[in-house]
Design an enzyme around this catalytic site. Structure first.
Site, PDB file in Angstrom:
ATOM      1  N   HIS A  56      -2.139  -2.828  16.503  1.00  0.00           N
ATOM      2  CA  HIS A  56      -3.069  -3.496  15.585  1.00  0.00           C
ATOM      3  C   HIS A  56      -4.463  -3.704  16.155  1.00  0.00           C
ATOM      4  CE1 HIS A  56       0.916  -4.686  13.938  1.00  0.00           C
ATOM      5  NE2 HIS A  56       0.296  -4.423  12.828  1.00  0.00           N
ATOM      6  N   CYS A  72       2.171 -10.357  20.141  1.00  0.00           N
ATOM      7  CA  CYS A  72       1.253  -9.944  19.071  1.00  0.00           C
ATOM      8  C   CYS A  72       1.659 -10.636  17.783  1.00  0.00           C
ATOM      9  CB  CYS A  72       1.284  -8.428  18.859  1.00  0.00           C
ATOM     10  SG  CYS A  72       0.330  -7.973  17.375  1.00  0.00           S
ATOM     11  N   HIS A  77       0.842  -1.194   0.000  1.00  0.00           N
ATOM     12  CA  HIS A  77       0.000   0.000   0.000  1.00  0.00           C
ATOM     13  C   HIS A  77       0.879   1.246   0.000  1.00  0.00           C
ATOM     14  CE1 HIS A  77       0.629   0.818   4.279  1.00  0.00           C
ATOM     15  NE2 HIS A  77       0.288  -0.428   4.566  1.00  0.00           N
ATOM     16  N   LYS A 132      -2.424  -2.321   6.619  1.00  0.00           N
ATOM     17  CA  LYS A 132      -3.154  -3.436   6.044  1.00  0.00           C
ATOM     18  C   LYS A 132      -4.160  -3.980   7.036  1.00  0.00           C
ATOM     19  CE  LYS A 132       0.911  -5.122   5.156  1.00  0.00           C
ATOM     20  NZ  LYS A 132       2.179  -5.658   4.639  1.00  0.00           N
ATOM     21  N   CYS A 186      -3.365  -5.445  21.278  1.00  0.00           N
ATOM     22  CA  CYS A 186      -2.132  -4.839  20.773  1.00  0.00           C
ATOM     23  C   CYS A 186      -2.389  -3.350  20.559  1.00  0.00           C
ATOM     24  CB  CYS A 186      -1.728  -5.489  19.453  1.00  0.00           C
ATOM     25  SG  CYS A 186      -0.461  -4.561  18.580  1.00  0.00           S
ATOM     26  N   LYS A 230      -3.199   5.637  11.286  1.00  0.00           N
ATOM     27  CA  LYS A 230      -2.130   5.081  10.465  1.00  0.00           C
ATOM     28  C   LYS A 230      -2.734   4.202   9.379  1.00  0.00           C
ATOM     29  CE  LYS A 230       1.718   1.905  10.360  1.00  0.00           C
ATOM     30  NZ  LYS A 230       2.101   0.565  10.763  1.00  0.00           N
ATOM     31  N   HIS A 257       4.097   1.643   2.104  1.00  0.00           N
ATOM     32  CA  HIS A 257       5.308   0.972   1.616  1.00  0.00           C
ATOM     33  C   HIS A 257       5.930   1.773   0.475  1.00  0.00           C
ATOM     34  CE1 HIS A 257       2.731  -2.482   3.114  1.00  0.00           C
ATOM     35  NE2 HIS A 257       3.735  -2.439   3.956  1.00  0.00           N
ATOM     36  N   CYS A 317       2.422  -8.019  14.917  1.00  0.00           N
ATOM     37  CA  CYS A 317       3.724  -7.330  15.032  1.00  0.00           C
ATOM     38  C   CYS A 317       4.855  -8.345  15.022  1.00  0.00           C
ATOM     39  CB  CYS A 317       3.881  -6.595  16.357  1.00  0.00           C
ATOM     40  SG  CYS A 317       2.730  -5.301  16.728  1.00  0.00           S
TER      41      CYS A 317
END
Ligand code: ME8
Length: 527
Positions: A146, A125, A17, A318, A143, A315, A20, A128
């Site tokens: 996430h 997690c 995405h 994904k 987490c 943020k 990246h 992570c």
């Protein structure tokens, strides 16, 4: 001189995405700039394919991890040319050569006395791939990054004796204040170190998707140690830059020596800049230098930590599902526009919101108007009033406004101030636009007595345009190349970035660099 820059290697649990693309674009700007200086450059990116993030995602899709890794790794590889990234190599942690280096180095770490068998008990997690301390657990055992449920793990693992590196790490941070930038991230990493380091699992017993521990094949290495080592392992088997295997090479026309085929470690290690976002600071700012110390390998020179691209205040990620597709953005605006937008709109190093509306606005007002229109007008006037020929005389007032610009930009880029460097250049693009308005060449053209003035103004504009284009080249590789070709001075080495250095002699007509578009119409760059 050599320059080695890396991006994180991205997880293949889903498709790439914009986040990246962002890091890879930033690394590419650094790589291209250093090639312009005539340095030997190695630019590395790739994919992180082992561990739970990938094994779990594959399982959920009813696929084998390798199958999912193959599919998504290809998508990341395909992203690079779409965003005009000139990486010299694309590493996959499932490359057998990488896996062998991981085994060798971690065996050395064990032989050096930094590994022991122990029991891990605590939070973990799986997204992570990170062990969480009690104070890092959000309410509801979630987490904090996430928002997924953490698992409670109890596992016999090999441990890396991170705690014994507390002092050496504190010394490193005291001696090298530029080891981590920006300063806020340096402080964050240092305070984590000072708060007391705990040993971390080096292996996982439960997992099979990973690099086997050679002295105990019931275990695989913990994915972060496998992943971090990519920065080092790649140099032992990547082809030499310029051999045409990936997109990169010394294409900026500077580098004279090519490193020979074979091991590139002596040429490029230690890495000059590892680029990452703040989500993976601790792994890079704490685990990584400790691991290298344990293995007796020289430390990288700098870790630069950029912020998050935010969508609707969160943020982009994904796992959160709020992702902007870089491929769509490129179809609509072109790759140069995407590169420019991300580095211009979000101050590099800080968090920043991105949106289609602000993208369109930057495209119209800065790329199409400030730069594209300046180029079209200048060239059109030279063609119209002087049949494409450019005189020798330059305006000294404008030369003064450009004095020291190339050095200033280099200095900022050395500090990875990618937005700051772009601001400096854009200030001169705007200066040139003001110069057109002040001098009004169309009025000079009507008065034969002012022919020499017209020559000087047009020559000055052409030269200014050439200088900003050489400096903008790392940001806008495609459009600056077309413009420099039209100005008849394709040389884009940094040595030619001083005003008055590369004098334009004659120009050729140029298609609009950033065509204006009606609402909803794709604005892809002309082929
Ligand atoms: O963490 N804004 O992989 P990953 C800015 N495999 N940058 C972003 C971003 C956002 N919203 N989202 C992602 C991993 N990034 C590990 C790394 S390295 C030895 C192993 C970028 O796929 C940014 O560079 O989760 C971030 O650090 C990285 O993608 C995380 O990619």
């Amino acid at each position: 001189m050599s320059f080695y820059v890396t991006t994180p290697i991205y997880y293949v649990n889903a498709a790439p995405h914009l986040g990246h693309a962002y890091t890879t674009i930033a690394a590419d700007v650094l790589a291209r700039h250093h090639r312009q200086r005539g340095e030997q450059v190695f630019f590395l990116t790739g994919t992180d394919e082992h561990g739970e993030p990938v094994a779990d995602a594959a399982h959920a899709l009813g696929m084998q991890p390798q199958e999912l890794a193959d599919r998504n790794s290809e998508r990341f590889r395909a992203l690079a040319p779409r965003i005009a990234a000139t990486n010299d190599f694309f590493i996959r942690t499932t490359d057998p050569e990488h896996m062998q280096v991981v085994q060798e180095i971690l065996t050395r770490v064990r032989d050096n006395g930094h590994v022991y068998m122990g029991t891990y008990e605590g939070w973990y997690c799986p997204r992570c791939a990170d062990f969480k301390a009690e104070n890092e657990v959000d309410e509801g055992e979630l987490c904090p990054i996430h928002h997924v449920k953490l698992t409670r793990e109890q596992e016999d693992n090999y441990f890396f004796a991170l705690s014994s590196f507390q002092e050496p790490l504190e010394r490193l941070y005291a001696e090298r204040e530029d080891f981590v930038a920006p300063r806020s991230r340096y402080n964050e990493a240092l305070s984590f170190i000072r708060s007391g380091l705990r040993d971390v699992p080096l292996s996982r017993h439960k997992l099979t998707w990973g690099v086997p521990v050679p002295w105990d094949p019931e275990h695989v290495f913990y994915v972060w140690f496998d992943a971090l080592l990519n920065y080092y392992s790649a140099l032992s088997y990547a082809p030499a830059p310029g051999s045409g295997v990936e997109g990169g090479s010394g294409v900026e026309g500077g580098g004279t020596e090519q490193p020979g085929a074979g091991d590139l470690t002596a040429t490029f290690w230690p890495a000059d800049v590892h680029l990452i976002a703040k989500d993976i600071l601790r792994f890079h700012a704490v685990y990584w230098p400790a691991l290298l110390m344990a293995a007796g390998i020289e430390l990288p020179r700098k870790l630069f930590v950029h912020g998050y691209l935010l969508m609707d205040g969160e943020k982009m990620s994904k796992s959160l599902g709020n992702v902007l597709d870089p491929f769509e953005a490129i179809d609509r605006f072109g790759s140069d526009a995407l590169r420019f937008y991300l580095l211009r709109d979000v101050s590099f190093g800080q968090d920043g919101s991105v949106s289609t509306a602000s993208f369109e606005q930057r495209y119209e007002s800065e790329l199409a108007n400030d730069y594209g229109n300046l180029a079209s007008r200048t060239i059109a006037m030279i063609v119209r009033y002087r049949e494409g020929t450019v005189g020798d005389e330059l305006d000294s007032a404008l030369a003064a406004d450009f004095a020291g610009l190339g050095e200033r930009v280099s200095e900022l880029i050395d500090g990875v101030q990618l937005t700051g460097a772009l601001d400096e250049i854009w200030g001169r693009v705007r200066r040139l636009n003001r110069y057109v308005e002040e001098q009004a060449p169309w009025r000079l053209a009507k008065d034969p007595a002012r022919a020499a003035d017209l020559d000087r103004v047009l020559g000055t504009l052409a030269e200014g345009l050439r200088v900003v284009s050489v400096l903008l080249h790392p940001y806008l590789p495609d459009s600056t190349e077309r413009l420099l070709d039209a100005l008849g001075v394709p040389d884009r080495t940094l040595a030619t970035a001083d005003f008055g250095q590369g004098k334009v002699q004659s120009v050729r007509a140029l298609e609009p660099l950033f065509p204006k578009k009606d609402a909803g119409e794709p604005a892809g760059q002309p082929a």
